[in-house]
Design a protein around this motif. Structure first.
Motif, PDB file in Angstrom:
ATOM      1  N   GLY A  32      -5.456  -1.598   8.197  1.00  0.00           N
ATOM      2  CA  GLY A  32      -6.430  -0.790   7.478  1.00  0.00           C
ATOM      3  C   GLY A  32      -5.896   0.540   6.979  1.00  0.00           C
ATOM      4  N   LYS A  33      -4.656   0.863   7.291  1.00  0.00           N
ATOM      5  CA  LYS A  33      -4.076   2.130   6.837  1.00  0.00           C
ATOM      6  C   LYS A  33      -3.410   1.913   5.485  1.00  0.00           C
ATOM      7  N   PRO A  34      -3.691   2.795   4.519  1.00  0.00           N
ATOM      8  CA  PRO A  34      -3.045   2.640   3.213  1.00  0.00           C
ATOM      9  C   PRO A  34      -1.544   2.893   3.314  1.00  0.00           C
ATOM     10  N   ARG A  35      -0.798   2.178   2.502  1.00  0.00           N
ATOM     11  CA  ARG A  35       0.662   2.294   2.503  1.00  0.00           C
ATOM     12  C   ARG A  35       1.147   2.408   1.062  1.00  0.00           C
ATOM     13  N   ASP A  36       2.122   3.299   0.834  1.00  0.00           N
ATOM     14  CA  ASP A  36       2.697   3.444  -0.498  1.00  0.00           C
ATOM     15  C   ASP A  36       3.499   2.208  -0.860  1.00  0.00           C
ATOM     16  N   ALA A  37       3.449   1.851  -2.141  1.00  0.00           N
ATOM     17  CA  ALA A  37       4.221   0.714  -2.645  1.00  0.00           C
ATOM     18  C   ALA A  37       4.642   1.025  -4.075  1.00  0.00           C
TER      19      ALA A  37
END
Length: 145
Positions: free
Chosen positions: A95-100
């Motif tokens: 549920g944690k946003p991650r950079d891509a």
């Protein structure tokens, strides 16, 4: 005792009275000056690309250069190689946003599917891609005045 690390690349960023406008001096053998700034909606003047824009551009240009160098070394008829790179945030399983970074390559030239696939594959070996894909060490310290 370990030996000091060899400097491969170098940059100095100087921010003055303007809160976000930054002059970047980069290079070891050849030096270049680049302007960077925050967008107006974040308090800057928009006088240059933001630091994340510069990182995104570094990935796009590195992938394009690496792919082009490979294709030209092979003597393949490449007219141009373009990378559209977009920085996005994605939800993960926890549920944690991650950079891509989403990268799309366009090749112009008379290449067959195998050649196109190989050029695309090689682009994933560019130095910036490899650095971003690993856990890079960032060491910081406060200089004595």
């Amino acid at each position: 005792m370990s030996q000091p690390a060899q400097t491969l690349h170098q940059a100095t960023a100087i921010t003055g009275a303007d809160p976000f406008a930054t002059r970047i001096e980069t290079g070891v053998a050849e030096t270049h000056a680049i302007a960077s700034d925050a967008p107006a909606e974040h308090g800057g003047q928009g006088r240059g690309p933001s630091p994340v824009d510069l990182l995104t551009a570094a990935l796009a240009s590195c992938k394009s250069m690496t792919a082009s160098m490979y294709a030209r070394r092979k003597g393949w008829p490449v007219e141009s190689i373009a990378f559209d790179v977009r920085h996005v945030r994605r939800a993960t399983d926890d549920g944690k946003p991650r950079d891509a970074f989403v990268c799309v390559m366009t090749i112009t030239g008379d290449l067959d599917e195998e050649q196109r696939r190989k050029v695309y594959e090689i682009s994933g070996r560019c130095p910036v891609h490899l650095m971003l894909a690993q856990k890079t060490i960032v060491e910081s310290s406060l200089a004595e005045v």
